[in-house]
Scaffold this active site. Structure first.
Site, PDB file in Angstrom:
ATOM      1  CG  HIS A  67     -60.891   1.172 -33.772  1.00 19.62           C
ATOM      2  ND1 HIS A  67     -60.016   0.143 -34.029  1.00 19.62           N
ATOM      3  CD2 HIS A  67     -61.167   1.752 -34.967  1.00 19.62           C
ATOM      4  CE1 HIS A  67     -59.788   0.100 -35.345  1.00 19.62           C
ATOM      5  NE2 HIS A  67     -60.467   1.059 -35.931  1.00 19.62           N
ATOM      6  CD  GLU A  86     -60.095  15.246 -40.852  1.00 22.72           C
ATOM      7  OE1 GLU A  86     -59.101  15.986 -40.854  1.00 22.72           O
ATOM      8  OE2 GLU A  86     -60.335  14.393 -41.747  1.00 22.72           O
ATOM      9  CD  GLN A  88     -65.514   9.464 -32.258  1.00 20.89           C
ATOM     10  OE1 GLN A  88     -66.255   9.993 -31.433  1.00 20.89           O
ATOM     11  NE2 GLN A  88     -64.656   8.515 -31.927  1.00 20.89           N
ATOM     12  CG  PHE A 119     -70.317   0.107 -31.586  1.00 25.55           C
ATOM     13  CD1 PHE A 119     -70.999  -0.913 -32.223  1.00 25.55           C
ATOM     14  CD2 PHE A 119     -70.525   1.414 -32.015  1.00 25.55           C
ATOM     15  CE1 PHE A 119     -71.884  -0.649 -33.266  1.00 25.55           C
ATOM     16  CE2 PHE A 119     -71.406   1.696 -33.051  1.00 25.55           C
ATOM     17  CZ  PHE A 119     -72.079   0.660 -33.679  1.00 25.55           C
ATOM     18  CB  VAL A 120     -65.164  -0.734 -34.583  1.00 25.82           C
ATOM     19  CG1 VAL A 120     -64.554  -0.057 -35.815  1.00 25.82           C
ATOM     20  CG2 VAL A 120     -64.163  -0.714 -33.432  1.00 25.82           C
ATOM     21  CB  CYS A 122     -67.490   2.788 -41.570  1.00 27.91           C
ATOM     22  SG  CYS A 122     -66.836   3.947 -42.774  1.00 27.91           S
ATOM     23  CB  ALA A 123     -68.265   7.514 -37.763  1.00 34.29           C
TER      24      ALA A 123
END
Lengths: 174, 174
Positions: A67, A86, A88, A119-120, A122-123
């Site tokens: 990621h 898209e 972000q 750091f992941v 779900c934006a």
């Protein structure tokens, strides 16, 4: 696109369509194709989830390391995948002011130094302020907890990517 | 590039450099980064090999399905990875005459219908005639044997890609 159309896809078309539902991990999509027929989208999602859960911890960290950083060098250099760009963008990561950008860069760096994966989050389910707050908070977690938390976020991202591919007619691109 | 330089790479640089030693499976490279320090290139190769061996059979098939057909649509449409383009080119896959091209397309199709994954061979170790002969012969294997054979070829490809990245100074691109 209904599930019978999904089940009728060759592995090549299936991977072309769903190959990035887990970021840069087409192997996962390609593996679960063997589990057809799926009774519905939930079943496809569950198969992906199980595949991930069965990986060794190093494999889960491998997924996280595929990621990109949020508001990181891939966004700046235009090398994000279409899906990440898209997501972000929608969360405002491409429109940070200089204070926010510096704060994000500093926290991403601290996070990666501590955990050795990025750091992941779900934006699509967060906005800019929320992402900065969570990044800051999660920096103080333990490594095992944070690995598990990152994988939970990967699964949320996967669910939304699957839904948007199947519900919009992304299958037209085949 | 010596092994101490490899061991000093951040996961991001490591994945940028070695992410495609197994075609389109950066997760594998990203996972084995956790196994640093490597005593040598052989140890890195062995870590990749072990990760692959520990995957369920569906995961191994997933790896195979991330590979393009030889002389297939990715070569024709210019969408091969850099590594695959070089390897297929060196083996003459971009210079088949019409009879060879038709034969290759027919055998690839038969192979995929029979096994549900593509024919994978270390093209750098073969020429055009040899590839056509092996593709034809392997079409009559059993599925389990052919999955194992495909994975052996994946490992040969991986070894040569690793060597060429470390021995030439591909690290300059970082």
């Amino acid at each position: 696109m209904d599930i019978s159309a999904v089940n009728a896809l060759s592995y090549e078309d299936f991977v072309n369509l769903f190959g990035n539902v887990v970021e840069k991990c087409p192997i996962i999509t390609a593996a679960v194709w063997s589990r057809r027929p799926f009774v519905g989208l939930k079943a496809l999602e569950a198969a992906i989830s199980e595949f991930i859960d069965d990986l060794p911890e190093s494999g889960k960290e491998g997924i996280l390391r595929c990621h990109p950083d949020l508001a990181g060098r891939d966004l700046q250099s235009g090398t994000l995948t279409r899906e990440s760009r898209e997501e972000q963008g929608r969360a405002g990561m491409d429109a940070l002011n200089s204070v926010e950008a510096a704060r994000m860069a500093q926290l991403n760096k601290e996070y990666k130094e501590r955990f050795e994966f990025p750091f992941v989050i779900c934006a699509r389910m967060s906005d800019k302020a929320d992402i900065l707050r969570q990044l800051s908070e999660r920096c103080s977690n333990q490594r095992d907890a944070e690995r598990a938390r990152g994988i939970e976020e990967v699964k949320k991202i996967c669910r939304l990517r699957l839904q948007s591919l199947v519900l919009t007619d992304a299958s037209n691109k085949l």
